[in-house]
Design an enzyme around this catalytic site. Sequence first.
Site, PDB file in Angstrom:
ATOM      1  N   ASN A  10       0.868  -1.175   0.000  1.00 56.33           N
ATOM      2  CA  ASN A  10       0.000   0.000   0.000  1.00 56.33           C
ATOM      3  C   ASN A  10       0.908   1.229   0.000  1.00 56.33           C
ATOM      4  OD1 ASN A  10      -1.781   2.075   0.524  1.00 56.33           O
ATOM      5  ND2 ASN A  10      -2.229   1.435   2.632  1.00 56.33           N
ATOM      6  N   TRP A  11       0.991   1.866  -1.166  1.00 56.05           N
ATOM      7  CA  TRP A  11       1.922   3.004  -1.284  1.00 56.05           C
ATOM      8  C   TRP A  11       1.362   4.272  -0.630  1.00 56.05           C
ATOM      9  CZ3 TRP A  11       4.199   2.997  -6.993  1.00 56.05           C
ATOM     10  CH2 TRP A  11       4.891   1.795  -7.201  1.00 56.05           C
ATOM     11  N   LYS A  12       0.098   4.248  -0.246  1.00 55.45           N
ATOM     12  CA  LYS A  12      -0.552   5.437   0.349  1.00 55.45           C
ATOM     13  C   LYS A  12      -0.343   6.658  -0.552  1.00 55.45           C
ATOM     14  CE  LYS A  12       0.167   3.395   4.838  1.00 55.45           C
ATOM     15  NZ  LYS A  12       0.099   3.587   6.271  1.00 55.45           N
ATOM     16  N   HIS A  97      -9.462   1.093   4.916  1.00 58.83           N
ATOM     17  CA  HIS A  97      -8.195   1.277   5.632  1.00 58.83           C
ATOM     18  C   HIS A  97      -8.443   2.220   6.809  1.00 58.83           C
ATOM     19  CE1 HIS A  97      -4.089   2.449   6.554  1.00 58.83           C
ATOM     20  NE2 HIS A  97      -3.688   1.391   5.869  1.00 58.83           N
ATOM     21  N   GLU A  99      -6.847   4.598   7.890  1.00 59.80           N
ATOM     22  CA  GLU A  99      -6.620   6.024   7.579  1.00 59.80           C
ATOM     23  C   GLU A  99      -7.836   6.635   6.888  1.00 59.80           C
ATOM     24  OE1 GLU A  99      -2.798   5.522   5.699  1.00 59.80           O
ATOM     25  OE2 GLU A  99      -1.961   4.997   7.651  1.00 59.80           O
ATOM     26  N   GLU A 167      -5.206  -4.940  10.681  1.00 62.99           N
ATOM     27  CA  GLU A 167      -4.163  -3.946  10.905  1.00 62.99           C
ATOM     28  C   GLU A 167      -4.444  -3.186  12.205  1.00 62.99           C
ATOM     29  OE1 GLU A 167      -2.254  -2.787   6.889  1.00 62.99           O
ATOM     30  OE2 GLU A 167      -3.963  -1.487   7.205  1.00 62.99           O
ATOM     31  N   GLY A 173       2.828   2.061  10.794  1.00 60.37           N
ATOM     32  CA  GLY A 173       3.841   3.107  10.640  1.00 60.37           C
ATOM     33  C   GLY A 173       4.581   3.466  11.917  1.00 60.37           C
ATOM     34  N   SER A 213       3.614  -2.320  10.390  1.00 57.29           N
ATOM     35  CA  SER A 213       5.066  -2.389  10.595  1.00 57.29           C
ATOM     36  C   SER A 213       5.676  -3.735  10.211  1.00 57.29           C
ATOM     37  CB  SER A 213       5.406  -2.012  12.043  1.00 57.29           C
ATOM     38  OG  SER A 213       5.014  -0.660  12.290  1.00 57.29           O
ATOM     39  N   GLY A 234       2.884  -1.149   4.277  1.00 56.22           N
ATOM     40  CA  GLY A 234       2.930   0.273   3.939  1.00 56.22           C
ATOM     41  C   GLY A 234       4.361   0.716   3.675  1.00 56.22           C
ATOM     42  N   GLY A 235       5.020   1.227   4.717  1.00 51.08           N
ATOM     43  CA  GLY A 235       6.362   1.807   4.576  1.00 51.08           C
ATOM     44  C   GLY A 235       7.344   0.934   3.816  1.00 51.08           C
TER      45      GLY A 235
HETATM   46  C1  PEP Z   1      -0.665   0.148   6.191  1.00 51.99           C
HETATM   47  O1  PEP Z   1      -0.936   1.308   6.366  1.00 51.99           O
HETATM   48  O2  PEP Z   1      -1.419  -0.565   5.521  1.00 51.99           O
HETATM   49  C2  PEP Z   1       0.542  -0.375   6.843  1.00 51.99           C
HETATM   50  C3  PEP Z   1       0.520  -1.591   7.237  1.00 51.99           C
HETATM   51  O3  PEP Z   1       1.596   0.507   7.035  1.00 51.99           O
HETATM   52  P1  PEP Z   1       3.039   0.142   7.666  1.00 51.99           P
HETATM   53  O4  PEP Z   1       3.513  -1.146   7.032  1.00 51.99           O
HETATM   54  O5  PEP Z   1       3.903   1.303   7.292  1.00 51.99           O
HETATM   55  O6  PEP Z   1       2.847   0.004   9.114  1.00 51.99           O
END
Ligand code: PEP
Length: 252
Positions: A10-12, A97, A99, A167, A173, A213, A234-235
């Site tokens: 997920n590049w956000k 999600h 967010e 999640e 993050g 994470s 994500g990251g």
């Molecule tokens: C996400 O937002 O879907 C996610 C899992 O982010 P991260 O891996 O950066 O925690």
Amino acid sequence: MIRKKLIAGNWKMNCLSKDGTALAQAIATEVKANKFNCDFLICPPFTLLGLIKKCLRGSKIALGSQDVHFAEKGAHTGDISPLMLTDLGCGYAIIGHSERRVDHFESNELVCKKAVAAHNAGLNTVICIGESEKEREAGETIKVCQSQIEGSVPNDATAKNTVIAYEPIWAIGTGKTPTSADVQEVHAAIRKALAKKLGTAVANRMRILYGGSVKPNNAAELLSLPDVDGALIGGASLKADDFINIAKNVCK
Ligand code: PEP
């Protein structure tokens, strides 16, 4: 019972044309070169979907969006319909999600409505759920996840058109993750809630991803848990080496 692992990025709200192209090409090259025993999905921002589709050509990496509207078309300024996504070559949409639930006040009901519309248009969905830090501290994690499954997952969900992503919001993050025992406990409870809603056969075949994470150094342990069928990343999906090293540690 076979649930092929899904490694999803997920590049956000990250990447412009140049760095997005370089990232997708680097990932596609590695995926083509390695015979990974898993499925891949990349979800760039809407603006890059067409471009990234071209970069992924011939790579067997699926393309997904990070959201979708429930209507087919019409007066919804700024929104993107399911048919617009399939038209661009998307196979998936992330829905619900945290967010979006937090920043855009998306309810379980809205998430469910979006999922139905996505499925009707032929999109697969990654439906996200997960508790806040406050809910975890209050011992409400399983209750929250059960009610999100009940309210967000449509009755038409199948193991083919739906993937669940658990999640924990406090793990996204932050570099923090629940213990493996905690992750397995929640995933098993989610599968139980899916069985109640959709029947045991569907629940046993539906993939439940862990997100929050996930990095190359913790992916192998998290994704070896019996009810963890992949990761939403994500990251670490913004660095080709990290994303591919997660796959190398998990899908050999
Ligand atoms: C996400 O937002 O879907 C996610 C899992 O982010 P991260 O891996 O950066 O925690």
